[in-house]
Enzyme design. Sequence first.
Site, mmCIF file in Angstrom:
data_model
loop_
_atom_site.group_PDB
_atom_site.id
_atom_site.type_symbol
_atom_site.label_atom_id
_atom_site.label_comp_id
_atom_site.label_asym_id
_atom_site.label_seq_id
_atom_site.Cartn_x
_atom_site.Cartn_y
_atom_site.Cartn_z
ATOM 1 N N ARG C 223 82.847 101.966 -26.544
ATOM 2 C CA ARG C 223 83.442 103.265 -26.857
ATOM 3 C C ARG C 223 84.311 103.665 -25.681
ATOM 4 N NH1 ARG C 223 81.066 107.845 -24.410
ATOM 5 N NH2 ARG C 223 81.705 109.157 -26.143
ATOM 6 N N ASN C 225 85.640 106.839 -23.051
ATOM 7 C CA ASN C 225 85.541 108.194 -22.544
ATOM 8 C C ASN C 225 86.763 108.389 -21.653
ATOM 9 O OD1 ASN C 225 84.610 110.752 -22.150
ATOM 10 N ND2 ASN C 225 82.785 110.143 -20.985
#
Lengths: 202, 321, 346
Positions: C223, C225
């Site tokens: 993912r 960030n």
Amino acid sequence: MTKTEFEPAIPSRPVYGVLHPAVGSAHLFVADGEGAGAVCDALTSAPALKAAAHVIYIPGANGSDHTGALQALGVAQFHRAPSFAAALPRLTKVLADAHMGMQIYAAGTEGLMAQVAAAAQAAGLPYEAVQMEHRGSLARRVQCVHCKGVTENVTLDPFQCSHCGLTLFVRDHFSRRLAAFQGVCIDAEDPGQIPASVERFK
Amino acid sequence: MSVGAPKIPVVVAEVIEVNALIKRFRFVRRDGLAMPVFSGGAHVVVEMDDHGTRRMNPYSLMSAPGDTSGYEISVRRDEAGRGGSLYMHNHVRAGMEMVLSQPVNLFPLDARAKKHLLIAGGIGITPFVAQMAQLEAMGGRFELHYSVRSPALGAYVDHLRGRYGARVHVYHDAFDEKIDLANLLKTQPLGTHVYVCGPKGMIAWVHATARAMGWPDRAVHSEEFLAPPVGLAFDVSLAASGKTITVQPNQSLLEAIEAAGVDAPYLCRGGACGQCETDVLRCEGHIEHNDHWLSDDQKASHTKIMPCVSRFRGAGLVLDR
Amino acid sequence: MSLDFNDETFRGDFTYRNSARAIKRFPFPFPEDSYMYSVNMEPHVPGPVGSVFEHMFDVDEHYVSEMRDRAQVLADDPLRCQSLPHMELAGWDLLELIMESKARDYPHWFSLHRDGNQWHWINRPLQIEQRFTFMDASTLPCGPMEYITRQTQGDFTLQDQRDDDLWIEAGMVTTQADWSLDFDIGMSFKQWHAPVPLAHQAGIFDRALKFLLKLQHGAPVRRFNWTMTVDPLLDTSPENYPKWGPSKTTMTPETVGRRQHLRVELQTLHRLPRSNAIAFPIRCYLISFQDLVTVPKWARRMHRVVRDIPDELATYKGFIRNKALMLDYLAPFDDGLPTSPGFAPE
């Protein structure tokens, strides 16, 4: 004194309960200051525990000292220590000699309870195995994230780190391992611009 | 579908009759690659084509966790079960091709423990065989207390005694030998963790005794794979895929969903891990919750079901699957 | 230093630069014109050739200089790398994962020869050759996690799994977005995320934890960030906040394009087989605003994200005081045209 009411806090901060006498082969109580009251309440409600109880007590930094009331309980072992640092060698020895089934109770300030829980964890017990009840002062134990020094009994926010002298604001973020809240430099971006301190933790 | 990890194509290298009830199976890879290393306590799901019925049973790995040449499991013959163990005993031969899942560990050692106290009953010995190999390699402190019916049914007793000596304690039901659990738990140093794998009654006994002696719950670990129970056939509607299926008496709901070509997640297939949790959209009747996963409140609300082990009686059940 | 790698600094004179190739492959993290927390995890499978997803662990032109910067951070503060005693096995798992991956993906730079437990590792860019015994820490100059992460870009944490939770109990953290390993080590999943605003209430951490507890070996996920950093400073640690904090106050309209950097974390999660722990590499990519706006879609979208982000998040991410300055710089690049969904340039 009754149980402290806490405002809702972020998830790293521990939640405290009330000491409940539990089944076990031995019972170790560690308390400071007003925490003596929680120990008295627990042992008064379960007098049978006294014969297997060991109480270590540290008078409060604010001067509160309930040694007499604890001595009057008539527990198997009682020890009064002038500070947690002075009590730690004894605590460590008791934990090293203990068997599974020993119950551990901590009462008083957050810093005291967290240091007892950290010692129990170092001895191999799960954190949840230590019962905790907050009594008395809300003064905080704070680690300076910059110099790593821990300042005890912080009541002001911001406050001056007792080790490096930086002015720190106190976060609610709490480390069980360090038994401390986190202090961060308040004027890092604008050196010298420091707001007035307020007494946040009585 | 099991969360994306690739399956392992294997061939059965060896089938060994350990005793009258237990056979050991050794698998090696068909593709020439090394088996993944694993952690002691891990299981694999073995896929079986039982004469047209697809069975997928979890078995604890008992080979050494660092041994990448092959995997070993032991299977106890269960005459009353749905047939997975009987298939393994009666039909699986050396040379057969099969498929395994990647290892998954739902029964790991607590690496912080000062000492590991392992309590096994019968076939529950298998995860401990791998865990002891791991602890031995890392210098971990442990002792095993192993309860078996009789010397003839004491699988791996000689092997374990030879390897670990006085750390292995064996108790025979046939000679009225019983683990002195209260005394054992009383004398353990602070920081000991206890692990139990065996029959349901033994697991409950260890949990209850430890709790009554003031052991913290988080120092007591158990693994119990539930075999999906047999029961009456029932119908289920699968709303997301628009299908209605019938679950046969010796088939689990999860197996019936898979047989209908509907993909459903799983890991343990034994009611323990929570991976197959499914929303119940409508329930006219009674869900027989057989899992260890859902809370009592969730079970009572009839809004969730664990299709790997749970069944249904009633007029209609609609699932979000 | 070889031609493959930049000779640059992440402190002092800040000579860090992205080549045209590095800009082209920059992992722009916004799939749409606005930003809010989400779990947003996807399988970490190999991506297009040349992309940061091509390999398990991306090695780029900044590698050698980044490792030099890490060595300096550790020399200044050894507490940035810590491992609780029970995490050594997970450290070996991580060492094996990285060595195997790099030797497979970059054979011209890295080699690994295994003969049972006797391993021979060659890292040509850093001029390291090491023979050691796998699982015997006394045969390495330091613990296995520290050894391999001194040779791998990105921060690393290792999470033990027990009691239906993940516990951050080892880490190498020198390129962090303002969090302290020394303070957070030993915490559970929700404890170490406690300071993050808004996401707890949204149930983000409940869902993420549930997902991660079931993460399987051989099926890593990833993912993004992101945050903002003034100057290409890797070590934005709370420890050194008094040193780097003032840099936020000295940006001007003339310097914002050069000094303001979008900081992207490519986070991957890997189940480790021997220890059952989870490795969490947090790889940091920095791009200056002036390089970012060379891609029209990124420029439009960056403007819209900064403009519309809730103040609470802009405060948490540490750029609220420069938000107006950033918007003034970005606005001229936003012509109001729609952007296409997804990460890729138009």
